[in-house]
Design a protein around this motif. Structure first.
Motif, PDB file in Angstrom:
ATOM      1  N   ASN A 137       0.825  -1.212   0.000  1.00 18.81           N
ATOM      2  CA  ASN A 137       0.000   0.000   0.000  1.00 18.81           C
ATOM      3  C   ASN A 137       0.859   1.262   0.000  1.00 18.81           C
ATOM      4  O   ASN A 137       0.412   2.315  -0.460  1.00 18.81           O
ATOM      5  CB  ASN A 137      -0.936   0.006   1.211  1.00 18.81           C
ATOM      6  N   ALA A 138       2.075   1.141   0.526  1.00 17.30           N
ATOM      7  CA  ALA A 138       3.012   2.269   0.543  1.00 17.30           C
ATOM      8  C   ALA A 138       3.921   2.259  -0.681  1.00 17.30           C
ATOM      9  O   ALA A 138       4.897   3.000  -0.735  1.00 17.30           O
ATOM     10  CB  ALA A 138       3.850   2.231   1.815  1.00 17.30           C
ATOM     11  N   GLN A 139       3.605   1.404  -1.653  1.00 12.31           N
ATOM     12  CA  GLN A 139       4.361   1.276  -2.898  1.00 12.31           C
ATOM     13  C   GLN A 139       5.793   0.791  -2.660  1.00 12.31           C
ATOM     14  O   GLN A 139       6.725   1.172  -3.367  1.00 12.31           O
ATOM     15  CB  GLN A 139       4.370   2.592  -3.676  1.00 12.31           C
ATOM     16  N   VAL A 140       5.946  -0.065  -1.652  1.00 14.98           N
ATOM     17  CA  VAL A 140       7.225  -0.707  -1.382  1.00 14.98           C
ATOM     18  C   VAL A 140       7.178  -2.121  -1.953  1.00 14.98           C
ATOM     19  O   VAL A 140       6.268  -2.889  -1.644  1.00 14.98           O
ATOM     20  CB  VAL A 140       7.524  -0.756   0.124  1.00 14.98           C
ATOM     21  N   ARG A 141       8.127  -2.467  -2.778  1.00  9.28           N
ATOM     22  CA  ARG A 141       8.170  -3.780  -3.412  1.00  9.28           C
ATOM     23  C   ARG A 141       8.530  -4.860  -2.381  1.00  9.28           C
ATOM     24  O   ARG A 141       9.489  -4.715  -1.621  1.00  9.28           O
ATOM     25  CB  ARG A 141       9.201  -3.759  -4.536  1.00  9.28           C
ATOM     26  N   VAL A 142       7.766  -5.942  -2.363  1.00 12.77           N
ATOM     27  CA  VAL A 142       8.007  -7.074  -1.466  1.00 12.77           C
ATOM     28  C   VAL A 142       8.443  -8.276  -2.303  1.00 12.77           C
ATOM     29  O   VAL A 142       7.731  -8.663  -3.248  1.00 12.77           O
ATOM     30  CB  VAL A 142       6.750  -7.430  -0.653  1.00 12.77           C
ATOM     31  N   VAL A 143       9.600  -8.849  -1.972  1.00 16.46           N
ATOM     32  CA  VAL A 143      10.108 -10.006  -2.718  1.00 16.46           C
ATOM     33  C   VAL A 143      10.260 -11.192  -1.770  1.00 16.46           C
ATOM     34  O   VAL A 143      10.720 -11.049  -0.638  1.00 16.46           O
ATOM     35  CB  VAL A 143      11.455  -9.687  -3.410  1.00 16.46           C
ATOM     36  N   GLY A 144       9.841 -12.366  -2.217  1.00 14.07           N
ATOM     37  CA  GLY A 144       9.939 -13.565  -1.410  1.00 14.07           C
ATOM     38  C   GLY A 144      11.322 -14.189  -1.493  1.00 14.07           C
ATOM     39  O   GLY A 144      11.928 -14.224  -2.564  1.00 14.07           O
ATOM     40  N   GLN A 145      11.815 -14.694  -0.364  1.00 20.61           N
ATOM     41  CA  GLN A 145      13.148 -15.280  -0.339  1.00 20.61           C
ATOM     42  C   GLN A 145      13.113 -16.743  -0.749  1.00 20.61           C
ATOM     43  O   GLN A 145      12.413 -17.561  -0.151  1.00 20.61           O
ATOM     44  CB  GLN A 145      13.772 -15.173   1.054  1.00 20.61           C
ATOM     45  N   ALA A 178      11.206 -19.383 -15.352  1.00 20.93           N
ATOM     46  CA  ALA A 178       9.984 -19.919 -14.755  1.00 20.93           C
ATOM     47  C   ALA A 178       9.383 -18.938 -13.759  1.00 20.93           C
ATOM     48  O   ALA A 178       8.147 -18.787 -13.678  1.00 20.93           O
ATOM     49  CB  ALA A 178      10.293 -21.252 -14.069  1.00 20.93           C
ATOM     50  N   LEU A 179      10.219 -18.239 -13.000  1.00 21.29           N
ATOM     51  CA  LEU A 179       9.716 -17.267 -12.030  1.00 21.29           C
ATOM     52  C   LEU A 179       9.068 -16.077 -12.726  1.00 21.29           C
ATOM     53  O   LEU A 179       8.033 -15.562 -12.282  1.00 21.29           O
ATOM     54  CB  LEU A 179      10.857 -16.799 -11.121  1.00 21.29           C
ATOM     55  N   ARG A 180       9.656 -15.636 -13.824  1.00 16.75           N
ATOM     56  CA  ARG A 180       9.057 -14.523 -14.571  1.00 16.75           C
ATOM     57  C   ARG A 180       7.713 -14.945 -15.169  1.00 16.75           C
ATOM     58  O   ARG A 180       6.750 -14.159 -15.180  1.00 16.75           O
ATOM     59  CB  ARG A 180      10.002 -14.052 -15.663  1.00 16.75           C
ATOM     60  N   ASP A 181       7.627 -16.176 -15.645  1.00 12.71           N
ATOM     61  CA  ASP A 181       6.353 -16.668 -16.170  1.00 12.71           C
ATOM     62  C   ASP A 181       5.303 -16.720 -15.057  1.00 12.71           C
ATOM     63  O   ASP A 181       4.129 -16.376 -15.270  1.00 12.71           O
ATOM     64  CB  ASP A 181       6.526 -18.063 -16.767  1.00 12.71           C
ATOM     65  N   LEU A 182       5.711 -17.144 -13.887  1.00  6.37           N
ATOM     66  CA  LEU A 182       4.795 -17.248 -12.750  1.00  6.37           C
ATOM     67  C   LEU A 182       4.223 -15.897 -12.367  1.00  6.37           C
ATOM     68  O   LEU A 182       3.031 -15.771 -12.080  1.00  6.37           O
ATOM     69  CB  LEU A 182       5.537 -17.866 -11.563  1.00  6.37           C
ATOM     70  N   LEU A 183       5.070 -14.871 -12.382  1.00  5.52           N
ATOM     71  CA  LEU A 183       4.660 -13.530 -11.944  1.00  5.52           C
ATOM     72  C   LEU A 183       4.177 -12.646 -13.088  1.00  5.52           C
ATOM     73  O   LEU A 183       3.636 -11.573 -12.843  1.00  5.52           O
ATOM     74  CB  LEU A 183       5.823 -12.833 -11.244  1.00  5.52           C
ATOM     75  N   GLY A 184       4.409 -13.089 -14.311  1.00  6.33           N
ATOM     76  CA  GLY A 184       4.133 -12.188 -15.430  1.00  6.33           C
ATOM     77  C   GLY A 184       5.119 -11.045 -15.465  1.00  6.33           C
ATOM     78  O   GLY A 184       4.780  -9.932 -15.856  1.00  6.33           O
ATOM     79  N   GLY A 185       6.348 -11.314 -15.040  1.00  3.04           N
ATOM     80  CA  GLY A 185       7.390 -10.282 -14.966  1.00  3.04           C
ATOM     81  C   GLY A 185       8.057 -10.353 -13.610  1.00  3.04           C
ATOM     82  O   GLY A 185       8.774 -11.293 -13.295  1.00  3.04           O
ATOM     83  N   GLY A 186       7.781  -9.364 -12.786  1.00  2.76           N
ATOM     84  CA  GLY A 186       8.320  -9.353 -11.435  1.00  2.76           C
ATOM     85  C   GLY A 186       9.735  -8.819 -11.360  1.00  2.76           C
ATOM     86  O   GLY A 186      10.405  -8.591 -12.366  1.00  2.76           O
ATOM     87  N   HIS A 187      10.194  -8.605 -10.122  1.00  4.01           N
ATOM     88  CA  HIS A 187      11.543  -8.101  -9.859  1.00  4.01           C
ATOM     89  C   HIS A 187      12.357  -9.219  -9.234  1.00  4.01           C
ATOM     90  O   HIS A 187      12.008  -9.744  -8.173  1.00  4.01           O
ATOM     91  CB  HIS A 187      11.486  -6.900  -8.911  1.00  4.01           C
ATOM     92  N   LEU A 188      13.457  -9.595  -9.877  1.00  3.92           N
ATOM     93  CA  LEU A 188      14.271 -10.717  -9.425  1.00  3.92           C
ATOM     94  C   LEU A 188      15.668 -10.244  -9.037  1.00  3.92           C
ATOM     95  O   LEU A 188      16.352  -9.575  -9.816  1.00  3.92           O
ATOM     96  CB  LEU A 188      14.368 -11.780 -10.513  1.00  3.92           C
ATOM     97  N   VAL A 189      16.050 -10.595  -7.808  1.00  3.60           N
ATOM     98  CA  VAL A 189      17.354 -10.229  -7.270  1.00  3.60           C
ATOM     99  C   VAL A 189      18.153 -11.504  -7.027  1.00  3.60           C
ATOM    100  O   VAL A 189      17.698 -12.396  -6.313  1.00  3.60           O
ATOM    101  CB  VAL A 189      17.210  -9.461  -5.938  1.00  3.60           C
ATOM    102  N   THR A 190      19.327 -11.606  -7.638  1.00  2.00           N
ATOM    103  CA  THR A 190      20.194 -12.755  -7.388  1.00  2.00           C
ATOM    104  C   THR A 190      21.241 -12.347  -6.360  1.00  2.00           C
ATOM    105  O   THR A 190      22.045 -11.452  -6.599  1.00  2.00           O
ATOM    106  CB  THR A 190      20.876 -13.247  -8.682  1.00  2.00           C
ATOM    107  N   ALA A 191      21.191 -13.007  -5.202  1.00  2.00           N
ATOM    108  CA  ALA A 191      22.071 -12.650  -4.088  1.00  2.00           C
ATOM    109  C   ALA A 191      23.282 -13.569  -4.077  1.00  2.00           C
ATOM    110  O   ALA A 191      23.232 -14.688  -3.565  1.00  2.00           O
ATOM    111  CB  ALA A 191      21.310 -12.743  -2.771  1.00  2.00           C
TER     112      ALA A 191
END
Length: 249
Positions: free
Chosen positions: A73-81, A131-144
């Motif tokens: 709601n605050a326009q902060v992106r949430v990414v799952g680990q 596969a993750l991009r297909d699941l989300l229809g895009g999304g933001h992916l961070v490789t740590a």
């Protein structure tokens, strides 16, 4: 050449040039102040990692649902680990966790923790990311990765964590030449054990090395690998003043 404290003639770090990448607070019941502070920073936070129980957990957690919803709601992106375990976790296990993150928490992307660095692991990572991009229809992916990987990884994800470690290593670190071909928003640095008196120096190092996202903390990793990230730094307001317009109360 090592990075040392420089005279006042060196360029200062300007407010708003950097954004925060939050590598994973403790559960909202254990760190309520931390989760409540993030929405006030707004767009100063590039993303925050949601790690319920070394992944999405076995069932939806109402406290994590509330915290994630408040951030969105605050326009902060949430990414799952998602823990890649250095490339040892199976494709099926990763996708199973990813589906639960999407279905339960409506995540905006994924943080691929303990990502491999060697060239040989690139094809499998491309498969996972696709596969993750297909699941989300895009999304933001961070490789740590925690260190600079083979340059080919820069073409796979949206952002790479190319440093994760203590201040006494970061202050002597250097970025390889290939990173100069990419904009700062492609790189993130996570530094723990950073004293308040060296914060300005660390911010300069991040800019000199071309990182657009940072997380600096005075907490240390004495208890576990993740303990240093579970609470906000003691100089929270000083960091927020560098990346956003508001400072948490």
């Amino acid at each position: 050449m090592p990075y040392l404290t420089q005279p006042d003639t060196e360029p200062a770090v300007g407010a708003g040039e950097l954004r925060l990448g939050v590598p994973g607070y403790a559960h909202p019941l254990l760190a309520p102040r931390e989760w409540q502070a993030l929405p006030s920073v707004g767009t100063g936070v590039h993303w925050t990692v949601l790690n319920v129980a070394d992944g999405p957990g076995e069932r939806p957690d109402p406290h994590c649902l509330e915290a994630a919803g408040r951030l969105r709601n605050a326009q902060v992106r949430v990414v799952g680990q998602l823990d890649l375990a250095g490339g040892q976790r199976s494709f099926g296990a990763l996708l199973s966790d990813a589906h639960r993150f999407r279905d339960w928490y409506l995540v905006d992307g994924f943080y691929l923790d303990r990502c491999p660095t060697e060239r040989a692991a690139l094809p499998e990572l491309r498969r996972v990311v696709g596969a993750l991009r297909d699941l989300l229809g895009g999304g933001h992916l961070v490789t740590a990765h925690g260190t600079h990987p083979h340059p080919g990884y820069a073409e796979v994800a949206d952002q790479l964590v190319t440093f994760s470690g203590p201040w006494h290593d970061y202050r002597w670190s250097q970025a390889p030449e290939w990173t100069a071909a990419y904009p700062p928003e492609r790189f993130c640095h996570l530094v723990h054990g950073l004293p308040r008196g060296h914060l300005t120096q660390a911010l300069r190092i991040a800019r000199w090395q071309g990182a657009g996202t940072i997380w600096f903390t005075d907490r240390t990793a004495k208890e576990s690998r993740s303990a240093c990230w579970e609470t906000m730094p003691g100089y929270w307001d000083a960091i927020v003043s560098q990346v956003g317009t508001g400072v948490s109360e």
